[in-house]
Write a protein that holds these residues in place. Sequence first.
Motif, PDB file in Angstrom:
ATOM      1  N   LYS A 131       0.831  -1.203   0.000  1.00 23.92           N
ATOM      2  CA  LYS A 131       0.000   0.000   0.000  1.00 23.92           C
ATOM      3  C   LYS A 131       0.866   1.255   0.000  1.00 23.92           C
ATOM      4  CE  LYS A 131      -4.312   1.495   0.674  1.00 23.92           C
ATOM      5  NZ  LYS A 131      -5.291   1.466  -0.359  1.00 23.92           N
ATOM      6  N   ASN A 132       2.000   1.205   0.673  1.00 21.54           N
ATOM      7  CA  ASN A 132       2.894   2.359   0.768  1.00 21.54           C
ATOM      8  C   ASN A 132       3.903   2.441  -0.370  1.00 21.54           C
ATOM      9  OD1 ASN A 132       1.714   3.322   3.122  1.00 21.54           O
ATOM     10  ND2 ASN A 132       3.045   2.074   4.422  1.00 21.54           N
ATOM     11  N   ARG A 133       3.973   1.422  -1.186  1.00 21.01           N
ATOM     12  CA  ARG A 133       4.929   1.387  -2.295  1.00 21.01           C
ATOM     13  C   ARG A 133       4.501   2.374  -3.380  1.00 21.01           C
ATOM     14  NH1 ARG A 133       4.961  -3.981  -5.568  1.00 21.01           N
ATOM     15  NH2 ARG A 133       3.032  -3.033  -6.241  1.00 21.01           N
ATOM     16  N   PRO A 134       5.404   3.263  -3.765  1.00 21.87           N
ATOM     17  CA  PRO A 134       5.031   4.156  -4.866  1.00 21.87           C
ATOM     18  C   PRO A 134       4.924   3.363  -6.167  1.00 21.87           C
ATOM     19  CG  PRO A 134       7.289   4.587  -4.131  1.00 21.87           C
ATOM     20  CD  PRO A 134       6.726   3.514  -3.242  1.00 21.87           C
ATOM     21  N   GLU A 135       3.891   3.673  -6.911  1.00 26.87           N
ATOM     22  CA  GLU A 135       3.704   3.000  -8.196  1.00 26.87           C
ATOM     23  C   GLU A 135       4.619   3.642  -9.224  1.00 26.87           C
ATOM     24  OE1 GLU A 135      -0.353   2.463  -9.329  1.00 26.87           O
ATOM     25  OE2 GLU A 135      -0.988   2.312  -7.243  1.00 26.87           O
ATOM     26  N   ASP A 136       4.859   2.959 -10.336  1.00 28.30           N
ATOM     27  CA  ASP A 136       5.709   3.504 -11.395  1.00 28.30           C
ATOM     28  C   ASP A 136       5.182   4.854 -11.834  1.00 28.30           C
ATOM     29  OD1 ASP A 136       7.249   1.251 -11.297  1.00 28.30           O
ATOM     30  OD2 ASP A 136       6.170   0.241 -12.921  1.00 28.30           O
TER      31      ASP A 136
END
Length: 162
Positions: free
Chosen positions: A140-145
């Motif tokens: 959820k906290n991972r930035p998307e490309d």
Amino acid sequence: MSTLWTPGGEVPVGDRSSRAPDDSAASDGSAASDAAADFDLDSLSPEEREQAEQYIRELAESRERLKAVPASVVVANHAMGLYELAALHLSNQPPNFVEGAVAIDALGALLDGMKGRLGEAESTLQDALSQIRMAFVQLKNRPEDGDTGESGGDGSEDDPAA
């Protein structure tokens, strides 16, 4: 007349209204013969009849095997199924956070409600719950490309770690 789906095809089912509701729970070991009485076996071909009878025997044997297993083991197995369901939704591209949260929350509710009653599997299940919650938060906290990271970890209500 209705039909029952079996791996060998659909099998007609006779009228059950004449039987008492507790007849199916016979404890004399004749569950297979009781179930066979529910079918209109005369209308089946010999091959279909043999398939239906085999299915009834296998179902009765399966029920007997399941009764021999402690309920805590069966419940723990279902709990692991919830873990696996959550992992499947989180492994989608993009992850399906809403469905993953439902499975994680269900696992958490099950473990909270069964605290102290799941035997030796309980600590493993608690660890699995912690791991899947952590994976949810990390994803959820991972930035998307191409994303600046503003929409990743918004603390929304579908967050099972909240």
